[in-house]
Scaffold this motif. Structure first.
Motif, PDB file in Angstrom:
ATOM      1  N   HIS A 121       0.865  -1.180   0.000  1.00 28.47           N
ATOM      2  CA  HIS A 121       0.000   0.000   0.000  1.00 28.47           C
ATOM      3  C   HIS A 121       0.898   1.226   0.000  1.00 28.47           C
ATOM      4  N   VAL A 122       0.720   2.101  -0.967  1.00 31.55           N
ATOM      5  CA  VAL A 122       1.580   3.280  -1.120  1.00 31.55           C
ATOM      6  C   VAL A 122       0.948   4.486  -0.434  1.00 31.55           C
ATOM      7  N   HIS A 123       1.738   5.168   0.357  1.00 29.33           N
ATOM      8  CA  HIS A 123       1.315   6.364   1.084  1.00 29.33           C
ATOM      9  C   HIS A 123       0.948   7.486   0.110  1.00 29.33           C
ATOM     10  N   CYS A 124      -0.025   8.313   0.477  1.00 29.28           N
ATOM     11  CA  CYS A 124      -0.497   9.378  -0.425  1.00 29.28           C
ATOM     12  C   CYS A 124       0.616  10.351  -0.809  1.00 29.28           C
ATOM     13  N   ASN A 125       1.446  10.745   0.142  1.00 27.65           N
ATOM     14  CA  ASN A 125       2.534  11.670  -0.176  1.00 27.65           C
ATOM     15  C   ASN A 125       3.562  11.035  -1.103  1.00 27.65           C
ATOM     16  N   GLY A 184      -5.573   3.757  -3.256  1.00 27.80           N
ATOM     17  CA  GLY A 184      -5.707   5.171  -2.971  1.00 27.80           C
ATOM     18  C   GLY A 184      -5.293   5.484  -1.547  1.00 27.80           C
ATOM     19  N   CYS A 185      -6.074   6.317  -0.870  1.00 27.00           N
ATOM     20  CA  CYS A 185      -5.764   6.703   0.510  1.00 27.00           C
ATOM     21  C   CYS A 185      -6.260   5.634   1.476  1.00 27.00           C
ATOM     22  N   CYS A 186      -5.530   5.441   2.562  1.00 30.58           N
ATOM     23  CA  CYS A 186      -5.951   4.479   3.587  1.00 30.58           C
ATOM     24  C   CYS A 186      -7.135   5.005   4.388  1.00 30.58           C
ATOM     25  N   GLY A 187      -7.374   6.328   4.302  1.00 30.91           N
ATOM     26  CA  GLY A 187      -8.459   6.947   5.040  1.00 30.91           C
ATOM     27  C   GLY A 187      -7.999   7.812   6.193  1.00 30.91           C
ATOM     28  N   GLY A 232      -8.099  10.929  10.283  1.00 25.16           N
ATOM     29  CA  GLY A 232      -8.800   9.739  10.746  1.00 25.16           C
ATOM     30  C   GLY A 232      -8.900   9.617  12.249  1.00 25.16           C
ATOM     31  N   PHE A 233      -8.124  10.421  12.968  1.00 25.22           N
ATOM     32  CA  PHE A 233      -8.215  10.422  14.425  1.00 25.22           C
ATOM     33  C   PHE A 233      -9.364  11.312  14.923  1.00 25.22           C
ATOM     34  N   GLU A 234      -9.728  12.295  14.123  1.00 23.90           N
ATOM     35  CA  GLU A 234     -10.697  13.293  14.578  1.00 23.90           C
ATOM     36  C   GLU A 234     -12.092  12.696  14.726  1.00 23.90           C
ATOM     37  N   ARG A 235     -12.778  13.146  15.757  1.00 27.07           N
ATOM     38  CA  ARG A 235     -14.128  12.656  16.039  1.00 27.07           C
ATOM     39  C   ARG A 235     -15.059  12.873  14.845  1.00 27.07           C
ATOM     40  N   ALA A 236     -14.982  14.040  14.210  1.00 29.07           N
ATOM     41  CA  ALA A 236     -15.908  14.370  13.123  1.00 29.07           C
ATOM     42  C   ALA A 236     -15.621  13.605  11.837  1.00 29.07           C
ATOM     43  N   HIS A 237     -14.403  13.084  11.689  1.00 27.97           N
ATOM     44  CA  HIS A 237     -14.009  12.460  10.423  1.00 27.97           C
ATOM     45  C   HIS A 237     -13.797  10.957  10.523  1.00 27.97           C
ATOM     46  N   TYR A 238     -13.991  10.391  11.681  1.00 23.19           N
ATOM     47  CA  TYR A 238     -13.703   8.969  11.887  1.00 23.19           C
ATOM     48  C   TYR A 238     -14.488   8.082  10.917  1.00 23.19           C
ATOM     49  N   ASP A 239     -15.779   8.324  10.792  1.00 18.38           N
ATOM     50  CA  ASP A 239     -16.615   7.480   9.927  1.00 18.38           C
ATOM     51  C   ASP A 239     -16.176   7.570   8.465  1.00 18.38           C
ATOM     52  N   ILE A 240     -15.792   8.769   8.037  1.00 18.96           N
ATOM     53  CA  ILE A 240     -15.307   8.926   6.660  1.00 18.96           C
ATOM     54  C   ILE A 240     -14.013   8.147   6.467  1.00 18.96           C
ATOM     55  N   ALA A 241     -13.108   8.258   7.437  1.00 18.00           N
ATOM     56  CA  ALA A 241     -11.827   7.555   7.348  1.00 18.00           C
ATOM     57  C   ALA A 241     -12.046   6.048   7.263  1.00 18.00           C
ATOM     58  N   GLN A 242     -12.987   5.555   8.048  1.00 17.76           N
ATOM     59  CA  GLN A 242     -13.276   4.121   8.026  1.00 17.76           C
ATOM     60  C   GLN A 242     -13.857   3.695   6.674  1.00 17.76           C
ATOM     61  N   ALA A 243     -14.749   4.502   6.140  1.00 16.78           N
ATOM     62  CA  ALA A 243     -15.376   4.178   4.853  1.00 16.78           C
ATOM     63  C   ALA A 243     -14.344   4.154   3.733  1.00 16.78           C
ATOM     64  N   VAL A 244     -13.401   5.105   3.760  1.00 21.06           N
ATOM     65  CA  VAL A 244     -12.358   5.136   2.731  1.00 21.06           C
ATOM     66  C   VAL A 244     -11.478   3.893   2.835  1.00 21.06           C
ATOM     67  N   GLY A 245     -11.097   3.533   4.043  1.00 22.39           N
ATOM     68  CA  GLY A 245     -10.262   2.356   4.236  1.00 22.39           C
ATOM     69  C   GLY A 245     -10.940   1.078   3.781  1.00 22.39           C
ATOM     70  N   GLU A 246     -12.265   1.036   3.922  1.00 21.13           N
ATOM     71  CA  GLU A 246     -13.004  -0.177   3.563  1.00 21.13           C
ATOM     72  C   GLU A 246     -13.248  -0.314   2.061  1.00 21.13           C
ATOM     73  N   THR A 247     -12.901   0.685   1.269  1.00 18.72           N
ATOM     74  CA  THR A 247     -13.127   0.571  -0.175  1.00 18.72           C
ATOM     75  C   THR A 247     -12.231  -0.489  -0.807  1.00 18.72           C
ATOM     76  N   LEU A 303      -8.329  -1.118   0.690  1.00 14.63           N
ATOM     77  CA  LEU A 303      -7.195  -1.525   1.524  1.00 14.63           C
ATOM     78  C   LEU A 303      -7.570  -2.551   2.584  1.00 14.63           C
ATOM     79  N   LEU A 304      -8.501  -2.224   3.446  1.00 11.71           N
ATOM     80  CA  LEU A 304      -8.790  -3.100   4.585  1.00 11.71           C
ATOM     81  C   LEU A 304      -9.340  -4.462   4.166  1.00 11.71           C
TER      82      LEU A 304
END
Length: 353
Positions: A220-224, A251-254, A260-275, A277-278
């Protein structure tokens, strides 16, 4: 987009208080330096049920996201006490905040691989940071001061032609991309950018021939790394070591750093990872290496699967030891793509990054 975001934050928050996460994550370098003095106390605050919940609320971190554990001994502390310093061509190894304080086994493995390749790793004589966490939150004035301090520290070595080699893609991306833009008036910026390499980039450009290991790996390649570094360097290096590699189109791991640590963005980060990578990590056979080099990517994988991602240097570091010992089957630890060449006990996973 990262540049637009940093510039917007810098203007928007010039006379406003930033979110609590900005101070928790943006100042992680200073928090970590403090925690390194009392790692047991720091881990008690971030790992103990109940107390860790309070810490997460103060930092505006989602309650389901585990916080990384501080190492008992930082990489810099380990390196300063090291007696064995074999000769070789000098190379400046960048001790980034995340691997230095949280996963020092990764840079320790990198030291073993570089020495095996005929190099003599050196560290900056003082504690330094590239300022990436500051940049991410638009703390540009502080980030510029940090970068100038870093240049003051590392440039005497780089002026002699000594290359800078880093393990965290986001740090090397700062030197390669943000540094020349943020300090365009500093004549040292461009030479440093031109002499900065990601670990896999540096070894693939050398004539280093790692030990052979018949293994399969998902990369998995890092975004940067995708954006401004060589996204194929990891695969070339592992292929050179006899590893059958498959680079995920994930793509991005999320996580995207603190996102992905932030309370407001956690669900988005999880959804991106589940596309991609995970699910790919969960479906991979146990004897397949899961390889990534970004700290946040590794945290996402560890949180959501039973696997621990390997780093390139750990993988190869372990390969060196594999000449003398048989690697036992185990979940890969967060160390590096090249396993550490020390003792059979040191190589517990297939490839520890």
């Amino acid at each position: 987009m990262a540049t637009y975001k940093a510039e917007f934050y810098a203007h928007y928050y010039r006379r406003r208080l930033r979110p609590r996460t900005a101070y928790a994550m943006g100042l992680i370098y200073w928090w970590s330096r403090l925690a390194a003095w009392v790692p047991t106390l720091a881990n008690g605050m971030t790992q103990t049920p109940g107390i860790s919940g309070i810490a997460k609320r103060l930092g505006n971190i989602h309650p389901e996201r585990p916080l990384p554990r501080y190492a008992k001994q930082s990489f810099r502390a380990w390196f300063s006490r090291r007696r064995r310093r074999p000769p070789g061509k000098p190379v400046l190894l960048w001790p980034d905040t995340f691997y230095n304080f949280f996963y020092p086994e990764v840079p320790r493995a990198a030291v073993a691989v570089l020495e095996n390749a005929g190099y003599k790793p050196l560290l900056p004589p003082r504690s330094v940071c590239c300022g990436r966490p500051l940049y991410a939150w638009g703390m540009l004035d502080t980030a510029r001061r940090q970068l100038r301090q870093t240049l003051d520290t590392i440039y005497p070595w780089m002026a002699q032609g000594i290359p800078l080699v880093g393990l965290e893609p986001s740090c090397i991306a700062v030197f390669r991309d943000e540094l020349p833009n943020m300090l365009a008036d500093d004549p040292r910026a461009t030479p440093v950018a031109n002499q900065s390499y990601l670990f896999s980039e540096f070894l693939t450009e050398s004539d280093y021939q790692p030990p052979q290991l018949n293994q399969r790996a998902l990369i998995h390649v890092h975004c940067n790394q995708h954006a401004v570094l060589d996204a194929d360097a990891d695969g070339r290096l592992l292929t050179r070591a006899g590893i059958d590699c498959h680079k995920l189109d994930s793509g991005c791991c999320g996580m995207s750093g603190p996102f992905g640590f932030e309370r407001a963005h956690y669900d988005i980060a999880q959804a991106v990872g589940e596309t991609v990578l995970l699910p790919a990590v969960r479906e991979a056979p146990d004897d397949t290496l899961i390889v990534t080099n970004g700290f946040s990517c590794r945290e996402q994988i560890a949180h959501n699967t039973r696997r621990r991602a390997a780093y390139r240097r750990n993988s190869i570091s372990g390969l060196t030891t594999a000449r003398r010992a048989t690697c036992r089957k185990r979940l890969v630890k967060p160390v590096g793509l090249l396993p550490k060449a020390t003792s059979p006990q040191a190589v517990r996973g297939r490839v520890e990054l």
